[in-house]
Design an enzyme around this catalytic site. Structure first.
Site, PDB file in Angstrom:
ATOM      1  N   GLY A  38       0.809  -1.215   0.000  1.00 21.76           N
ATOM      2  CA  GLY A  38       0.000   0.000   0.000  1.00 21.76           C
ATOM      3  C   GLY A  38       0.842   1.264   0.000  1.00 21.76           C
ATOM      4  O   GLY A  38       0.520   2.243  -0.689  1.00 21.76           O
ATOM      5  N   SER A  39       1.928   1.264   0.746  1.00 22.32           N
ATOM      6  CA  SER A  39       2.763   2.465   0.831  1.00 22.32           C
ATOM      7  C   SER A  39       3.320   2.837  -0.529  1.00 22.32           C
ATOM      8  O   SER A  39       3.265   3.994  -0.945  1.00 22.32           O
ATOM      9  CB  SER A  39       3.914   2.249   1.813  1.00 22.32           C
ATOM     10  OG  SER A  39       3.425   1.956   3.098  1.00 22.32           O
TER      11      SER A  39
ATOM     12  N   ASN B  95      -7.790   3.758   8.660  1.00 21.22           N
ATOM     13  CA  ASN B  95      -7.175   2.578   9.267  1.00 21.22           C
ATOM     14  C   ASN B  95      -7.258   2.565  10.793  1.00 21.22           C
ATOM     15  O   ASN B  95      -7.126   1.526  11.403  1.00 21.22           O
ATOM     16  CB  ASN B  95      -5.717   2.452   8.827  1.00 21.22           C
ATOM     17  CG  ASN B  95      -4.945   3.746   8.947  1.00 21.22           C
ATOM     18  OD1 ASN B  95      -5.325   4.760   8.363  1.00 21.22           O
ATOM     19  ND2 ASN B  95      -3.882   3.735   9.709  1.00 21.22           N
TER      20      ASN B  95
ATOM     21  N   GLN C 222      -7.628  -0.289   3.502  1.00 24.97           N
ATOM     22  CA  GLN C 222      -8.464  -0.912   4.531  1.00 24.97           C
ATOM     23  C   GLN C 222      -9.803  -1.407   3.976  1.00 24.97           C
ATOM     24  O   GLN C 222     -10.521  -2.145   4.646  1.00 24.97           O
ATOM     25  CB  GLN C 222      -8.733   0.085   5.667  1.00 24.97           C
ATOM     26  CG  GLN C 222      -7.508   0.398   6.507  1.00 24.97           C
ATOM     27  CD  GLN C 222      -7.077  -0.758   7.395  1.00 24.97           C
ATOM     28  OE1 GLN C 222      -7.872  -1.611   7.789  1.00 24.97           O
ATOM     29  NE2 GLN C 222      -5.805  -0.805   7.722  1.00 24.97           N
TER      30      GLN C 222
ATOM     31  N   SER D  54      -3.402  -3.239  -0.579  1.00 26.81           N
ATOM     32  CA  SER D  54      -2.295  -3.996   0.000  1.00 26.81           C
ATOM     33  C   SER D  54      -2.737  -5.415   0.341  1.00 26.81           C
ATOM     34  O   SER D  54      -3.758  -5.601   1.010  1.00 26.81           O
ATOM     35  CB  SER D  54      -1.823  -3.269   1.258  1.00 26.81           C
ATOM     36  OG  SER D  54      -0.926  -4.094   1.972  1.00 26.81           O
ATOM     37  N   GLY D  55      -1.954  -6.398  -0.107  1.00 25.09           N
ATOM     38  CA  GLY D  55      -2.323  -7.801   0.093  1.00 25.09           C
ATOM     39  C   GLY D  55      -2.471  -8.222   1.544  1.00 25.09           C
ATOM     40  O   GLY D  55      -3.385  -8.969   1.897  1.00 25.09           O
ATOM     41  N   HIS D  56      -1.586  -7.721   2.422  1.00 27.50           N
ATOM     42  CA  HIS D  56      -1.596  -8.242   3.794  1.00 27.50           C
ATOM     43  C   HIS D  56      -2.738  -7.687   4.643  1.00 27.50           C
ATOM     44  O   HIS D  56      -2.882  -8.064   5.805  1.00 27.50           O
ATOM     45  CB  HIS D  56      -0.232  -8.054   4.472  1.00 27.50           C
ATOM     46  CG  HIS D  56       0.086  -6.666   4.941  1.00 27.50           C
ATOM     47  ND1 HIS D  56      -0.034  -6.292   6.264  1.00 27.50           N
ATOM     48  CD2 HIS D  56       0.515  -5.574   4.284  1.00 27.50           C
ATOM     49  CE1 HIS D  56       0.344  -5.015   6.379  1.00 27.50           C
ATOM     50  NE2 HIS D  56       0.673  -4.565   5.193  1.00 27.50           N
TER      51      HIS D  56
ATOM     52  N   THR E 108      12.043  -7.724 -10.916  1.00 29.59           N
ATOM     53  CA  THR E 108      11.436  -9.025 -11.205  1.00 29.59           C
ATOM     54  C   THR E 108      10.260  -9.266 -10.272  1.00 29.59           C
ATOM     55  O   THR E 108      10.360  -9.048  -9.065  1.00 29.59           O
ATOM     56  CB  THR E 108      12.498 -10.144 -11.080  1.00 29.59           C
ATOM     57  OG1 THR E 108      13.578  -9.809 -11.935  1.00 29.59           O
ATOM     58  CG2 THR E 108      11.927 -11.498 -11.450  1.00 29.59           C
TER      59      THR E 108
ATOM     60  N   CYS F  71       2.324   2.428  13.242  1.00 34.73           N
ATOM     61  CA  CYS F  71       3.440   3.314  12.880  1.00 34.73           C
ATOM     62  C   CYS F  71       3.659   4.398  13.933  1.00 34.73           C
ATOM     63  O   CYS F  71       4.759   4.887  14.090  1.00 34.73           O
ATOM     64  CB  CYS F  71       3.171   3.983  11.543  1.00 34.73           C
ATOM     65  SG  CYS F  71       2.133   3.044  10.457  1.00 34.73           S
TER      66      CYS F  71
HETATM   67  C1  LIG Z   1      -1.523  -0.610   6.036  1.00 32.76           C
HETATM   68  C2  LIG Z   1      -1.893   0.634   5.318  1.00 32.76           C
HETATM   69  C3  LIG Z   1      -1.040   1.204   4.354  1.00 32.76           C
HETATM   70  C4  LIG Z   1       0.329   0.646   4.075  1.00 32.76           C
HETATM   71  O1  LIG Z   1       0.278  -0.562   3.391  1.00 32.76           O
HETATM   72  P1  LIG Z   1       1.598  -1.502   3.351  1.00 32.76           P
HETATM   73  O2  LIG Z   1       1.227  -2.604   2.418  1.00 32.76           O
HETATM   74  O3  LIG Z   1       1.834  -1.958   4.744  1.00 32.76           O
HETATM   75  O4  LIG Z   1       2.689  -0.646   2.808  1.00 32.76           O
HETATM   76  C5  LIG Z   1      -1.452   2.328   3.694  1.00 32.76           C
HETATM   77  N1  LIG Z   1      -2.670   2.878   3.945  1.00 32.76           N
HETATM   78  C6  LIG Z   1      -3.519   2.357   4.842  1.00 32.76           C
HETATM   79  C7  LIG Z   1      -4.841   2.985   5.048  1.00 32.76           C
HETATM   80  C8  LIG Z   1      -3.160   1.222   5.556  1.00 32.76           C
HETATM   81  O5  LIG Z   1      -3.995   0.721   6.469  1.00 32.76           O
END
Ligand SMILES: *Cc1c(COP(=O)(O)O)cnc(C)c1O
Length: 394
Positions: free
Chosen positions: A69-70, A150, A178, A198-200, A236, A323
């Site tokens: 996401g970042s 978030n 989110q 973001s996948g996680h 890659t 963070c």
């Molecule tokens: C977790 C989060 C991110 C960052 O995503 P990463 O994959 O950890 O870099 C960015 N924006 C929001 C709103 C998030 O909750």
């Protein structure tokens, strides 16, 4: 252990994990290689792109895979800024409660000569579209507003904001990290030009993510090198990770209604239980929020101490975002919705998923109630409040 910190990260789903392990063994070729083993990896990559695109109503070519996401936030904002710079449009509209991936990128752009207007976030944690409209100027090149927050989970009127941006010809980006995989999103219906995910955050692997960019917008590279991702993101590709992310998203999307109604029920029970703690308040609108998000302030205590004691009881939670924990500044999100410093310090975020049970919810309510009372027992602020030297706010 009860894991109630899904807004920080999620556990990989069984499906995502199996996909990843299988591909690490079977499809480790380089997708840019011309032999069959490389082309097999390429096919898997492009299938993942189709799947991800399908979930959000985009075309596969509009999806660029990133490390998360970042990176997607950085690239989206840099892209709009670059396009703006070329037309001498150097003003950006955003909000005060964005993720730091957005806010810090905007700060960097300010040093490069951009002007940034942050629209207010109100007490309910929801942005008013007409205020975004009023902030847009002739020289605005980008509006970036998150889909769902978030920390407090509030869901923004993205469709209306997108419509305003479209009518004014301004690029609209949303950090939907989110929201993707948790609530229905369609980039066409929602008038979105760029979207980060973001996948996680939806039971996929860490270090995976994607940026949707509407056809016609030329991306600016953050990473220069090879011609991967149509030349817009060198390096890659993390094939197994990307395919696992696509599998997690497809799965989450397929059972979204079911998950959402189950999790919302548990969330509401948790909110009801925690509301019974005296001098407490929910942060953000109580219903217009993500299915799994609960965020409270308890007056007279420190969120950090609360977290440590809950950890002793086997409950994983968070105070503000991961963070900012470790720093003494209270959450910028809670300050943005008007919480004063003392109150903002006593915050607790519980973000639950479909693994949570009724027993877990009861256990959380019981323990949070006990720990808050315990901490208040030797808090000087609480003593001042109860002795009338300070006024209760909540
Ligand atoms: C977790 C989060 C991110 C960052 O995503 P990463 O994959 O950890 O870099 C960015 N924006 C929001 C709103 C998030 O909750």
């Amino acid at each position: 252990m009860i894991y109630a910190d899904n807004a920080a990260t999620t556990k990989m789903s069984e499906t995502a994990r199996n996909t990843m392990i299988k591909l690490l063994d079977e499809a480790w070729g380089n997708p840019s290689s011309l032999y069959t083993h490389g082309q097999k990896a390429k096919e898997i990559l492009e299938k993942a792109r189709e799947d991800v695109a399908g979930v959000i109503g985009a075309a596969p070519r509009e999806i660029t895979f990133t490390s998360g996401g970042s990176e997607a936030d950085n690239q989206a904002i840099r892209t709009a800024a670059e396009l703006g710079r070329q037309k001498n449009k150097m003003h950006i509209v955003s909000s005060a409660f964005e993720h730091h991936a957005v806010l810090h990128t905007l700060n960097r752009l300010k040093k490069e000569g951009f002007e940034v207007t942050l629209v207010d976030v109100h007490e309910d944690g929801i942005i008013i579209p007409s205020e975004v409209e009023a902030a847009i100027r002739e020289d605005t090149c980008l509006v970036t507003i998150m889909y769902a927050n978030n920390e407090i989970g509030t869901i923004q009127p993205i469709r209306e904001i997108g419509e305003i941006c479209r009518s004014k010809g301004v690029i609209f980006h949303t950090d939907a990290v989110q929201a993707v995989g948790h609530i229905p999103i369609n980039v066409e219906d929602d008038n979105i030009d760029m979207l980060s995910a973001s996948g996680h955050k939806f039971h996929g692997p860490k270090g995976t993510g994607f940026l949707y960019v509407k056809k016609g917008i030329r991306l600016t590279n953050l990473i220069e090198g090879g011609a991967q991702e149509k030349g817009k993101r060198a390096g890659t590709e993390n094939v197994a990770g990307i395919a696992a992310m696509a599998a997690a998203l497809t799965e989450a999307n397929g059972k979204m209604e079911e998950t959402s109604s189950y999790v919302t029920g548990k969330r509401n029970k948790l909110i009801d239980g925690l509301s019974k703690i005296p001098h407490s308040a929910i942060n953000g609108d109580s219903s217009n929020r993500l299915p799994g998000n609960v965020n409270f302030c308890f007056e007279g205590i420190e969120g950090e101490s609360l977290l440590l004691l809950l950890d002793d009881k086997g409950i994983c939670a968070s105070s503000g975002s991961a963070c900012t924990s470790g720093s003494l500044d209270p959450s910028h999100v809670l300050l943005a919705i008007g919480r004063v410093h003392d109150v903002a310090h006593g915050s607790l975020r519980l973000s639950i998923d479909e693994d949570i049970t009724d027993n877990d919810i009861d256990y959380i309510i019981e323990n949070v109630t006990e720990v808050v009372e315990y901490l208040r027992g030797f808090s000087p602020i609480w003593r001042d409040l109860t002795e009338g030297k300070k006024k209760f706010i909540l």
